[in-house]
Scaffold this motif. Sequence first.
Motif, PDB file in Angstrom:
ATOM      1  N   UNK A 296      -3.469   2.738 -28.063  1.00  0.00           N
ATOM      2  CA  UNK A 296      -2.789   3.193 -29.019  1.00  0.00           C
ATOM      3  C   UNK A 296      -3.530   3.027 -30.380  1.00  0.00           C
ATOM      4  N   UNK A 297      -4.173   1.987 -30.424  1.00  0.00           N
ATOM      5  CA  UNK A 297      -5.089   1.784 -31.963  1.00  0.00           C
ATOM      6  C   UNK A 297      -6.135   2.673 -32.098  1.00  0.00           C
ATOM      7  N   UNK A 298      -6.788   3.070 -31.007  1.00  0.00           N
ATOM      8  CA  UNK A 298      -7.744   3.962 -30.894  1.00  0.00           C
ATOM      9  C   UNK A 298      -7.313   5.645 -31.276  1.00  0.00           C
ATOM     10  N   UNK A 308      -8.471  16.731 -27.745  1.00  0.00           N
ATOM     11  CA  UNK A 308      -7.735  16.216 -26.560  1.00  0.00           C
ATOM     12  C   UNK A 308      -7.903  14.776 -25.955  1.00  0.00           C
ATOM     13  N   UNK A 309      -9.166  14.439 -26.273  1.00  0.00           N
ATOM     14  CA  UNK A 309      -9.696  12.896 -26.232  1.00  0.00           C
ATOM     15  C   UNK A 309     -10.327  12.430 -27.103  1.00  0.00           C
ATOM     16  N   UNK A 310      -9.977  11.240 -27.948  1.00  0.00           N
ATOM     17  CA  UNK A 310     -10.689  10.714 -28.492  1.00  0.00           C
ATOM     18  C   UNK A 310     -11.729   9.287 -27.963  1.00  0.00           C
ATOM     19  N   UNK A 311     -12.977   9.387 -27.940  1.00  0.00           N
ATOM     20  CA  UNK A 311     -13.969   8.581 -27.306  1.00  0.00           C
ATOM     21  C   UNK A 311     -14.381   7.443 -28.241  1.00  0.00           C
ATOM     22  N   UNK A 313     -16.050   3.389 -27.661  1.00  0.00           N
ATOM     23  CA  UNK A 313     -16.236   2.266 -26.958  1.00  0.00           C
ATOM     24  C   UNK A 313     -16.002   2.287 -25.360  1.00  0.00           C
ATOM     25  N   UNK A 314     -15.937   3.544 -24.838  1.00  0.00           N
ATOM     26  CA  UNK A 314     -15.894   3.568 -23.603  1.00  0.00           C
ATOM     27  C   UNK A 314     -14.592   3.995 -23.346  1.00  0.00           C
ATOM     28  N   UNK A 315     -13.680   3.867 -24.006  1.00  0.00           N
ATOM     29  CA  UNK A 315     -12.236   4.340 -23.886  1.00  0.00           C
ATOM     30  C   UNK A 315     -11.707   5.794 -24.324  1.00  0.00           C
ATOM     31  N   UNK A 316     -10.933   6.192 -23.387  1.00  0.00           N
ATOM     32  CA  UNK A 316     -10.477   7.953 -23.813  1.00  0.00           C
ATOM     33  C   UNK A 316      -8.849   7.658 -24.154  1.00  0.00           C
ATOM     34  N   UNK A 317      -8.576   7.966 -25.129  1.00  0.00           N
ATOM     35  CA  UNK A 317      -7.013   7.821 -25.616  1.00  0.00           C
ATOM     36  C   UNK A 317      -6.636   9.379 -26.126  1.00  0.00           C
ATOM     37  N   UNK A 318      -5.558   9.722 -25.132  1.00  0.00           N
ATOM     38  CA  UNK A 318      -4.930  10.960 -25.592  1.00  0.00           C
ATOM     39  C   UNK A 318      -4.359  11.322 -26.783  1.00  0.00           C
ATOM     40  N   UNK A 319      -4.806  12.531 -27.375  1.00  0.00           N
ATOM     41  CA  UNK A 319      -4.026  12.708 -28.569  1.00  0.00           C
ATOM     42  C   UNK A 319      -3.560  14.134 -28.618  1.00  0.00           C
ATOM     43  N   UNK A 320      -4.497  15.050 -28.467  1.00  0.00           N
ATOM     44  CA  UNK A 320      -4.192  16.515 -28.657  1.00  0.00           C
ATOM     45  C   UNK A 320      -3.587  16.689 -30.037  1.00  0.00           C
TER      46      UNK A 320
END
Length: 416
Positions: A296-298, A308-311, A313-320
């Motif tokens: 969530x923080x990312x 669609x994705x924020x990248x 530190x190797x983590x993908x977080x769905x935003x859209x």
Amino acid sequence: MRFGIFYEHQLPRPWGPDDEHRLLKDALEQVELADQLGIDYLWLVEHHFLEEYSHSSAPEVFLAAASQRTSRVRLGHGIVQLPPAYNHPARVAERIATLDLLSDGRVEFGTGESSSEAELGGFGIAREDKRAQWEEALEVVTRMLVEEPFAGHQGKFVEVPPRNVVPKPLQRPHPPLWVACSRRETIHLAATKGIGALSFSFIEPPRAKEWVDDYYATIASEACVPAGFALNPQVACVLPLMCHEDEETAIDRGLDGAHFFGYALAHYYVFGTHRPGVTNIWEEFQANRSSFGFDRQIAAQTGVELGAQLLQEGLGSLRGAIGTPAQIRDLIRGYQAAGVDQLVFVSQAGRTRHEHICESLELFAREVMPEFAEQADEQDRDKAERLAGAVEAALARRDPPRTPPADYTISGAMQF
């Protein structure tokens, strides 16, 4: 660019005695609002046994109800599961045609095969056969919608003698065909069959352009042999949506639902272990979301360009499309430039509130949609003219409708 709304009918635990009733009633109100706002498509899944993730096991019933509360929105099966153990081809053809008549010709006939073990195992469908079952059933259903009478079929997975399948749809030869896609290979397959590609992968505009370019190049090639008796050259992409004038409010209202959508999908299709009636996916999501790429923080960073994705530190977080009208407008322009024909928005996800979904749709329709809607008709005409030759050539490669043997009859005699 056309726009649609998409429903899984998600219902995270815990459940109250009236929750499923309220879920469906709220969704009907949202669909009625979308119709009034000028949104073009409603898409509804068919899933079985996927508790919390999707309580949409009878989409034909919901779409029939929606048909009587709307007048213009296209009613999309996104998708009908076609392996015969899910749905016999004759029953599919009958339901599609009846809904098309009730809706005055507004049906979009999306198809697919499913891939969750909960569904495949629940209906006794072998994973290695599901693609072949989808292909065979698609051939049978499209012929049932067109042939008068249906000339019969003897295949590996289904046998049907000659019968006149009634009623026939209002749209002739049949409603537009689609297939659910999650990878570039499936989008290519859709193009070889001349049917629309419903992409359920959350992809960025640059990759979407690669998929779209390959799709339309295939449509224009000899590799395109239509599955139906009309082509439906379209590519649609799915994204989460929550629109608000204040970015932080949009995130607070929409991000957790969007992340639960992705997490619950992965629970059933990728990493989950499920005990029917016992597993609490919402609790697991709350505890484990960051570990599975839904941080969530990312994703809650403000002042960023949407994707669609924020990248990080190797983590993908769905935003859209969760943000302000200006942010969402810029995001859509990227998909429009990539050649995507339709964006389909997921708002009913997780615990996202009904009133927030309605407010978001109203703001989107007022502040974002007009720029794209006013160009849509002209772009559709231009595309039809551009593809006219390819469509004609592709249809010439399709085997035509058949007739049964002239002496075929059905006995009316009762057998004792």
